[in-house]
Write an enzyme that holds these catalytic residues in place. Structure first.
Site, PDB file in Angstrom:
ATOM      1  N   GLY A  12       0.833  -1.202   0.000  1.00 21.93           N
ATOM      2  CA  GLY A  12       0.000   0.000   0.000  1.00 21.93           C
ATOM      3  C   GLY A  12       0.867   1.250   0.000  1.00 21.93           C
ATOM      4  O   GLY A  12       0.602   2.220  -0.732  1.00 21.93           O
ATOM      5  N   LYS A  78      -3.731  -7.532   4.048  1.00 21.82           N
ATOM      6  CA  LYS A  78      -3.534  -8.966   3.839  1.00 21.82           C
ATOM      7  C   LYS A  78      -4.904  -9.626   3.653  1.00 21.82           C
ATOM      8  O   LYS A  78      -5.922  -9.134   4.157  1.00 21.82           O
ATOM      9  CB  LYS A  78      -2.820  -9.578   5.051  1.00 21.82           C
ATOM     10  CG  LYS A  78      -1.324  -9.232   5.130  1.00 21.82           C
ATOM     11  CD  LYS A  78      -0.529 -10.164   4.233  1.00 21.82           C
ATOM     12  CE  LYS A  78       0.959  -9.874   4.213  1.00 21.82           C
ATOM     13  NZ  LYS A  78       1.670 -10.287   5.403  1.00 21.82           N
ATOM     14  N   ASN A 103      -2.702 -11.083  -2.986  1.00 24.61           N
ATOM     15  CA  ASN A 103      -2.502 -12.488  -3.317  1.00 24.61           C
ATOM     16  C   ASN A 103      -3.642 -13.318  -2.740  1.00 24.61           C
ATOM     17  O   ASN A 103      -4.236 -12.946  -1.731  1.00 24.61           O
ATOM     18  CB  ASN A 103      -1.175 -12.989  -2.724  1.00 24.61           C
ATOM     19  CG  ASN A 103       0.025 -12.442  -3.474  1.00 24.61           C
ATOM     20  OD1 ASN A 103      -0.084 -12.057  -4.636  1.00 24.61           O
ATOM     21  ND2 ASN A 103       1.161 -12.409  -2.811  1.00 24.61           N
ATOM     22  N   LYS A 185      -1.106 -16.665 -10.153  1.00 21.79           N
ATOM     23  CA  LYS A 185      -0.253 -16.186  -9.045  1.00 21.79           C
ATOM     24  C   LYS A 185      -0.430 -17.104  -7.832  1.00 21.79           C
ATOM     25  O   LYS A 185       0.541 -17.414  -7.135  1.00 21.79           O
ATOM     26  CB  LYS A 185      -0.637 -14.743  -8.704  1.00 21.79           C
ATOM     27  CG  LYS A 185       0.222 -14.085  -7.631  1.00 21.79           C
ATOM     28  CD  LYS A 185       1.345 -13.252  -8.202  1.00 21.79           C
ATOM     29  CE  LYS A 185       2.340 -12.760  -7.164  1.00 21.79           C
ATOM     30  NZ  LYS A 185       1.964 -11.559  -6.457  1.00 21.79           N
ATOM     31  N   ASN A 193       5.276 -20.818  -0.963  1.00 21.26           N
ATOM     32  CA  ASN A 193       5.147 -20.190   0.357  1.00 21.26           C
ATOM     33  C   ASN A 193       5.207 -21.149   1.545  1.00 21.26           C
ATOM     34  O   ASN A 193       6.010 -20.964   2.459  1.00 21.26           O
ATOM     35  CB  ASN A 193       3.880 -19.331   0.399  1.00 21.26           C
ATOM     36  CG  ASN A 193       4.008 -18.100  -0.484  1.00 21.26           C
ATOM     37  OD1 ASN A 193       4.735 -18.107  -1.462  1.00 21.26           O
ATOM     38  ND2 ASN A 193       3.319 -17.042  -0.153  1.00 21.26           N
ATOM     39  N   ASN A 251      15.265 -14.695  -1.683  1.00 25.27           N
ATOM     40  CA  ASN A 251      14.176 -14.089  -0.882  1.00 25.27           C
ATOM     41  C   ASN A 251      13.640 -15.061   0.156  1.00 25.27           C
ATOM     42  O   ASN A 251      13.539 -16.257  -0.092  1.00 25.27           O
ATOM     43  CB  ASN A 251      12.960 -13.758  -1.769  1.00 25.27           C
ATOM     44  CG  ASN A 251      13.189 -12.553  -2.638  1.00 25.27           C
ATOM     45  OD1 ASN A 251      14.312 -12.117  -2.815  1.00 25.27           O
ATOM     46  ND2 ASN A 251      12.112 -12.041  -3.202  1.00 25.27           N
TER      47      ASN A 251
END
Ligand SMILES: NC(=O)c1ccc[n+]([C@@H]2O[C@H](COP(=O)([O-])OP(=O)(O)OC[C@H]3O[C@@H](n4cnc5c(N)ncnc54)[C@H](OP(=O)(O)O)[C@@H]3O)[C@@H](O)[C@H]2O)c1
Ligand SMILES: CC(C)(CO)[C@@H](O)C(=O)[O-]
Length: 309
Positions: A12, A78, A103, A185, A193, A251
């Site tokens: 944001g 989120k 997401n 995605k 994840n 990452n």
């Protein structure tokens, strides 16, 4: 076009900062925090991918009753907070075009269920951002952004919002079917994840180790069967997820960061949603079910867990 950005976290702040810097009328719709106080006092300090830094003035509103009329609102809370955020900011959202680039599955549907149905846009963004300290956000990576009208034709001014974002340096393509972009995605996220969060490895481990490769392939293939059963053309999602894991090799995934900081993860909108959708399609989803349960178990340790920073 006055753009509200709901949620002053990493994304944001990045989007609001880029919009404000481009001259677009922009307001951050946010909870009061040290971060929003720093933005109000000193401006938003935005680190660019090339290492340079700019300070941008961004209007912040923490009380929905004081928010200006917004033509469009970009939702960047989120997925865990979407429903509560809609209720809290309903007065601003009701007359605006509302766009989600979050997401996970279910965010656009939550907006459609709660708001006038002709104004919802959805899509994805491959930009990345991190809040480094209050008032300071690093634009960690660039990528494409896709946006389209949810649930087919509606009157939402998607071209205008896409043009506003593109003028702010966030290249945005208008797509006819955002559902495909969102699912694609999600497939990347279910491949990366949970495995990286639970094993506490960087994304690259999933292409460098046989065990990681196996987890990625099984989680993605299983979820892709669900997407295809819903009529979504997902291409070769295992190859795409491998590419993303390679590109983001060093990452820590967002779910790993959330678990390590004792924060709620987006597991319900990712692996959890895949399991629910699989069951609607009478398809098995043992890999995603197991990953989701393991993440829930780890989450239940909360901030007292061993993952505290
Ligand atoms: N970060 C990335 O690189 C990235 C990239 C692509 C997509 N995404 C997706 O973008 C979404 C946002 O991610 P993020 O990394 O920006 O998350 P984040 O840093 O955790 O930011 C979320 C923000 O939403 C705020 N919020 C929650 N409920 C709110 C409410 N009712 N009203 C106002 N603000 C509220 C939170 O504030 P409080 O904590 O004070 O409540 C927090 O500042 C997620 O779906 C994520 O998966 C992230
Ligand atoms: C692409 C991704 C998996 C890279 O870390 C990111 O979406 C994340 O961490 O959630």
């Amino acid at each position: 076009m006055h753009v509200g950005v709901l949620g002053a976290g990493a994304m944001g702040s990045l989007f609001a900062g880029r919009l404000a810097a481009s001259g677009a009328e922009t307001t951050l719709l946010a909870h009061a925090s040290a971060h929003t106080a720093a933005i109000r006092d000193d401006g938003l300090r935005l680190g660019r991918p090339d290492g340079s830094r700019a300070t941008v003035g961004v209007d912040v509103v923490t009380d929905p009753a004081s928010a200006p009329d917004c033509d469009a609102v970009l939702v960047f809370v989120k997925s865990t907070d979407t429903a509560d955020a809609i209720e809290e900011w309903r007065p601003v959202l009701t007359d605006a075009t509302v766009a989600t680039l979050q997401n996970g599955l279910g965010n656009a549907a939550a907006l459609v269920a709660a708001l006038p149905e002709d104004g919802v846009l959805a899509g994805t963004t491959s930009h990345g951002a991190v809040v480094e300290e209050p008032g300071v956000v690093r634009h960690a990576g660039t990528g494409n952004t896709r946006l389209g009208r949810w649930d087919g034709p509606n009157d939402a001014p998607v071209e205008r919002l896409a043009a506003t974002l593109s003028s702010a340096g966030i290249d945005t393509a208008v797509v006819a079917d955002p559902r495909t972009a969102v699912w694609r995605k999600v497939l990347v996220n279910v491949g990366i994840n949970a495995a990286t969060a639970l094993a506490r490895v960087e994304n690259g481990a999933l292409v460098e180790r046989e065990s990681g490769e196996r987890l990625l392939r099984r989680a993605v293939s299983e979820a892709a069967r669900v997407a295809r059963a819903e009529g979504v053309a997902v291409g070769d999602p295992v190859a795409e997820t491998r590419r993303v894991a390679e590109r983001t090799a060093s990452n820590a995934s967002s779910m790993r960061q959330d678990l390590e900081r004792g924060r709620a993860t987006e597991v319900e909108a990712l692996h959890g949603a895949v399991v629910s959708r699989a069951s609607e399609q009478d398809l098995p989803a043992p890999v995603n079910r197991t990953l989701a349960d393991l993440v829930r178990l780890a989450e239940s340790q909360g901030s007292s867990g061993r993952g505290q920073p």
